[in-house]
Motif scaffolding. Structure first.
Motif, PDB file in Angstrom:
ATOM      1  N   UNK A   1       0.841  -1.181   0.000  1.00 23.81           N
ATOM      2  CA  UNK A   1       0.000   0.000   0.000  1.00 23.81           C
ATOM      3  C   UNK A   1       0.882   1.238   0.000  1.00 23.81           C
TER       4      UNK A   1
ATOM      5  N   UNK B   1      -2.112   5.770   1.939  1.00 23.48           N
ATOM      6  CA  UNK B   1      -3.222   4.847   2.175  1.00 23.48           C
ATOM      7  C   UNK B   1      -3.018   4.040   3.452  1.00 23.48           C
ATOM      8  N   UNK B   2      -1.812   3.585   3.690  1.00 26.26           N
ATOM      9  CA  UNK B   2      -1.611   2.763   4.880  1.00 26.26           C
ATOM     10  C   UNK B   2      -1.688   3.614   6.147  1.00 26.26           C
TER      11      UNK B   2
ATOM     12  N   UNK C   1      -3.728   5.939   6.711  1.00 22.71           N
ATOM     13  CA  UNK C   1      -5.123   6.221   7.051  1.00 22.71           C
ATOM     14  C   UNK C   1      -6.022   4.990   6.978  1.00 22.71           C
ATOM     15  N   UNK C   2      -5.442   3.797   6.981  1.00 22.46           N
ATOM     16  CA  UNK C   2      -6.262   2.595   6.877  1.00 22.46           C
ATOM     17  C   UNK C   2      -7.383   2.610   7.916  1.00 22.46           C
ATOM     18  N   UNK C   3      -8.614   2.437   7.455  1.00 21.14           N
ATOM     19  CA  UNK C   3      -9.756   2.392   8.368  1.00 21.14           C
ATOM     20  C   UNK C   3     -10.364   3.749   8.675  1.00 21.14           C
TER      21      UNK C   3
ATOM     22  N   UNK D   1      -9.987   6.598   6.371  1.00 16.83           N
ATOM     23  CA  UNK D   1      -9.590   7.334   5.173  1.00 16.83           C
ATOM     24  C   UNK D   1     -10.288   8.693   5.099  1.00 16.83           C
TER      25      UNK D   1
ATOM     26  N   UNK E   1     -12.021   8.731  -1.749  1.00 14.38           N
ATOM     27  CA  UNK E   1     -10.805   8.801  -0.944  1.00 14.38           C
ATOM     28  C   UNK E   1      -9.971   9.997  -1.385  1.00 14.38           C
TER      29      UNK E   1
ATOM     30  N   UNK F   1      -6.865  11.364  -1.850  1.00  8.16           N
ATOM     31  CA  UNK F   1      -5.484  10.907  -1.884  1.00  8.16           C
ATOM     32  C   UNK F   1      -4.505  12.030  -1.544  1.00  8.16           C
TER      33      UNK F   1
ATOM     34  N   UNK G   1      -1.978  11.887   1.543  1.00  8.47           N
ATOM     35  CA  UNK G   1      -0.537  11.907   1.307  1.00  8.47           C
ATOM     36  C   UNK G   1       0.121  13.073   2.034  1.00  8.47           C
TER      37      UNK G   1
ATOM     38  N   UNK H   1       2.874   8.618  -2.269  1.00  5.22           N
ATOM     39  CA  UNK H   1       2.464   7.531  -3.162  1.00  5.22           C
ATOM     40  C   UNK H   1       3.417   6.347  -3.115  1.00  5.22           C
TER      41      UNK H   1
ATOM     42  N   UNK I   1       5.301   3.046  -2.040  1.00  6.48           N
ATOM     43  CA  UNK I   1       4.786   1.871  -1.332  1.00  6.48           C
ATOM     44  C   UNK I   1       5.536   1.697  -0.019  1.00  6.48           C
TER      45      UNK I   1
END
Ligand SMILES: Nc1ncnc2c1ncn2[C@@H]1O[C@H](COP(=O)(O)OP(=O)(O)OP(=O)(O)O)[C@@H](O)[C@H]1O
Ligand SMILES: [Mg+2]
Lengths: 359, 274
Positions: free
Chosen positions: B97, B101-102, B104-106, B108, B119, B121, B125, B144, B146
C-alpha cells in the motif's frame, strides 16, 4: 508528486518515466501485455478477419462473461481469498431464471431478482463459512461448488423433470439488456461505417460493472479496506475495518456476478442447462492473475483485471483466426499464465525491496 | 518527570495459558514523557505482557489501571480506542500500500458526498508525509511510495508517526530495532526520544542493552515471567543490566562457557539457542 493532476494511481502514467512509477502501476504491465498479444494475433490473424468488427466481437463477447466474474474474484483475491464455487453458480443463475419464468410464470425481472437473491444467499454461506471456521476459502468454495452443482441437477429434475430448460423470449427490454446482439453503424447500408457489430449485452454489462468496481476499489475508501484485509487481516481488523462483513459481501458479489453471467447466457441462447462450468473457474482466476493481482493478496487493480481478461480473451479465441494449430491453444494460455505469475512475483519483490536495495 | 501519576499501570497481573504460567504478579507503571524499557531473555514473557496491554490477551488475575481507574481491554480495538498503540517489529504491515493509504487505513479522509464519497489521496498523502517529516524523516517526501519500499527504520518511523498522529498516549514497541542495522536503529531511537518529548508514555522492548540505555528512563527486567528488577536510569551499569538480562547468569560465566565450548568444538561457537 510530479503527477499532481492524477487522482488515482493508475489512471495515468504521469510523473515521468521511472522504475518507481512502473512498480506503482503494474496494470501498465497488463496493458502492455495486452498490446503485444493484440499486435501478435492482429498480424497472424489479419487474413482471417481478426481485426474486423465481427472478429473483435468474437473475443470481446467471450471475454465479457469471464470478465464479469473475474472482477469480484479479483476483489476476493486482493482480500486474500478465493472463490471457485462460481463454476456452479453460473448454471444456477440460468436455471433459476428459467424455472421461475417458465414453470411458475414469474415476470422476467422478478425471476432475475430471485436468481440474484439465491446466488447472494449461497455467497453469504460461503462468506460465513470462511469467516467463522477459518477454513481456507479454496476448500470451502470447492465444497460449495459441488454442493451447488448437485443441487442444480437435483432441484432441476425434481421440479422440471429435466436438466435442460428453455427460456422463452421475455420481452424486448429484457432481451435488449440481458441477451441480445448489438450493432452500431453509420452511413449507407451497402457501405456502412461500423463502430461495433454483434456485441452481446454481456459486453455492455461488463463495462458498466467494471466502471462501478473501479470506483469502489480505487476511489472509495472501501478499496483501501479490501487491500488492507489481504495485506494483513489482523491489522486491518485492529484498524476498525469490519473484515468479516466485508468478506461476506465480497463472496456474495462474486456469487451474484456469476449468476448474472448465467442469466445473460440463458436469455441469449433461450436455453439453460445445469452443466457445471468448471472451465470458468480457471478462466476467471487466469484473468485475475494475468491482470496483475497478487495471489498472496493485498494488491490488485480493476484496470489490470480488465486488461488481463482482454488478453485472455484474445489468446483463447484468437488462435481460430490464425493458421496455427488449434491444439496449441491451451499451451499458449499456460505460457501466458506462467509469464504473468513470474512478472507479478518480480513486481512484488522489487516493490518491497526498492529502497533497501538502493541504500 | 516521574512525579506525575502513571498513565498505565499493571497491578498484580498473572497470566497463564491453561496449565502454563507465563506471568507472575507483575506490577509496572508507565508515565507520560517516560520510556519504560522491558528487558528479558527469550521466553521471559515480554511479548505476553504487551499483548495484555494491547488487548490481545486478558490477564488471568490482576488489574490494568489507566489514569488511576481500572480498565479492561477485551480486544485490541478497545485498547486502541483508549490511546494504546502497538507497533510491531516490521512497522507498516501493508507492504503493497502507499504511504498515504496505509497511514489512514480504516479512517480514510474523503471528499464528495453520499455514495460518491471519494478517498482524498492528496490530503492523505500530505498529512502522512508531514507527520513523518515532523519526526525528522525528511527522506520520505512522496505519499504515493509503497510502504514495502521503505527501509525497516523508515517503516518503524512511519508506524510511530501514525500512532502519534491518531492521538496515542501510550506507545508500545516490541523489539523495534531487532532487525535493523546500526544507522537505522539510531534512527528509530531518535524517534522514540521525539515521541517521549511530545509527552507519550513509551514501552520499549529490546534485547540490546545499548539501545535500552540510549532511551530508557525506567527499566524492568523480566525473568521467567516475574519482574526481577525494576530500576531507574543511572542506577545500574551496563554490565549489571546485561547480567540481569541473561537471567542472573553473569556475562563472564557465559563467556567462559562459550570459550569452553569453542575449545572442544574446533573453534566453532555454539549454535544460537532459539
Ligand atoms: N498462547 C500461548 N499459549 C501457551 N504458551 C504461550 C503462549 N504465548 C506465549 N506462551 C509462552 O509464554 C512464554 C513467554 O513468551 P513470550 O512470547 O511472552 O516471550 P518473550 O519474552 O517475548 O520472548 P522473545 O524475547 O523471544 O520474544 C513462552 O514460554 C511461551 O512459550
Ligand atoms: Mg517477544
Amino acid at each position: 508528486m510530479t503527477d499532481s493532476k492524477t487522482t488515482v494511481p493508475g489512471a495515468s502514467a504521469g510523473g515521468g518515466f521511472s522504475l518507481q512509477n512502473i512498480f506503482r502501476r503494474p496494470e501498465a504491465g497488463a496493458a502492455a501485455g495486452f498490446l503485444i498479444i493484440l499486435i501478435f494475433f492482429g498480424y497472424f490473424g489479419v487474413q482471417n478477419n481478426f481485426l474486423t468488427a465481427l472478429g473483435t466481437s468474437t473475443w470481446l463477447n467471450f471475454a465479457s462473461k469471464v470478465g464479469i466474474i473475474a472482477i469480484p474474484v479479483g476483489f476476493l483475491m486482493i482480500a486474500g481469498e478465493m472463490d471457485i464455487s462460481v463454476g456452479a453458480l453460473i448454471p444456477a443463475g440460468g436455471i433459476v431464471l428459467a424455472m421461475a419464468s417458465e414453470l411458475y410464470g414469474l415476470n422476467i425481472w422478478l425471476s432475475l431478482l430471485l436468481s440474484l437473491g439465491i446466488a447472494g444467499a449461497i455467497g453469504y454461506v460461503n462468506g460465513m463459512l470462511v469467516t467463522r471456521t477459518r477454513v481456507p476459502s479454496l476448500i470451502v468454495t470447492l465444497a460449495t461448488l459441488f454442493v451447488v452443482a448437485g443441487l442444480n441437477i437435483f432441484v432441476s429434475k425434481k421440479l422440471a423433470g429435466t436438466t435442460q430448460h428453455s427460456v422463452q423470449d421475455a420481452g424486448p427490454v429484457s432481451e435488449f439488456l440481458l441477451g441480445d446482439y448489438h450493432t452500431l453503424q453509420f452511413g449507407a447500408d451497402d457501405a456502412p461505417f461500423i463502430i461495433f457489430q454483434s456485441l452481446q449485452s454481456s459486453f455492455f454489462i461488463w463495462i458498466v460493472f467494471a466502471i462501478i468496481c473501479f470506483f469502489v476499489l480505487h476511489l472509495s475508501p472501501w478499496g483501501n479496506w479490501i487491500a488492507a484485509m489481504g495485506g494483513d487481516q489482523q491489522s486491518a481488523r485492529n484498524a476498525g475495518i469490519p473484515t468479516n462483513r466485508l468478506k461476506i459481501a465480497l463472496f456474495m458479489l462474486s456469487a451474484m456476478a456469476s449468476a448474472l453471467v448465467g442469466m445473460t447466457e440463458a436469455v441469449l441462447a433461450n436455453t439453460a442447462s445445469t452443466t457445471t462450468q468448471f472451465g470458468m473457474i480457471f478462466n476467471s482466476i487466469i484473468c485475475v492473475v494475468v491482470g496483475g493481482v497478487l495471489l498472496t493478496g493485498g494488491f490488485g487493480t480493476v484496470t489490470g483485471i480488465v486488461f488481463g481478461t482482454l488478453t485472455f480473451g484474445i489468446v483463447f479465441q484468437g488462435i481460430n483466426f490464425t493458421t496455427f494449430d488449434k491444439d496449441l491453444n491451451l499451451l499458449f494460455i499456460g505460457a501466458l499464465l506462467l509469464i504473468a505469475v513470474l512478472m507479478n512475483e518480480t513486481f512484488r519483490k522489487m516493490a518491497t525491496n526498492w529502497s533497501s536495495s538502493k541504500k | 518527570m516521574s512525579a506525575n501519576a502513571p498513565i498505565l499501570a499493571l497491578r498484580n497481573v498473572n497470566k497463564s495459558f491453561g496449565p502454563i504460567d507465563v506471568l507472575h504478579d507483575i506490577n509496572l507503571e508507565v508515565r507520560a514523557g517516560e520510556v519504560l524499557c522491558l528487558l528479558g531473555d527469550n521466553g521471559a514473557g515480554k511479548s505476553t505482557l504487551i499483548r495484555i496491554l494491547s488487548g490481545v490477551h486478558q490477564p488471568t488475575t490482576g488489574a490494568i489501571e489507566m489514569d488511576g481507574g481500572q480498565v479492561s481491554f477485551p480486544n485490541p480495538r478497545a485498547a486502541a480506542d483508549k490511546g494504546i498503540a502497538t507497533v510491531h517489529q516490521f512497522g507498516g504491515t501493508f507492504p503493497l500500500m502507499s504511504i498515504g493509504r496505509s497511514f489512514f487505513v480504516g479512517v480514510e479522509p474523503t471528499k464528495g458526498w453520499g455514495p460518491f464519497k471519494v478517498y482524498d489521496r492528496k490530503k492523505a498523502n500530505a498529512i502522512a508525509v508531514k507527520a513523518v517529516q515532523d519526526f525528522g524523516i525528511t527522506r520520505i517526501d512522496d505519499g504515493d511510495r509503497l510502504v514495502g519500499g521503505l527501509s525497516g527504520g523508515e517503516r518503524q518511523s512511519l508506524a510511530i508517526a501514525r500512532a502519534v498522529h491518531f492521538g496515542a498516549r501510550v506507545l508500545i514497541l516490541d523489539e523495534p530495532t531487532a532487525a535493523l542495522g546500526v544507522k537505522q536503529a539510531a534512527h528509530v531511537l531518535r524517534i522514540v526520544n521525539e515521541a517521549k518529548r511530545r509527552g507519550l508514555a513509551v514501552i520499549f522492548i529490546t534485547h540490546q542493552v545499548m539501545h535500552a540505555m540510549a532511551v530508557g528512563d525506567h527499566f524492568a527486567v523480566l525473568i521467567r515471567g516475574a519482574v526481577a528488577a525494576d530500576f531507574k536510569k543511572g542506577e545500574k551499569s551496563r554490565e549489571q543490566i546485561t547480567d540481569l538480562m541473561a537471567g542472573g547468569e553473569t556475562m563472564a560465566d557465559l563467556e567462559k562457557s562459550i570459550d569452553g565450548y569453542m575449545s572442544t568444538h574446533g573453534g566453532h561457537p555454539p549454535p544460537p539457542a532459539h
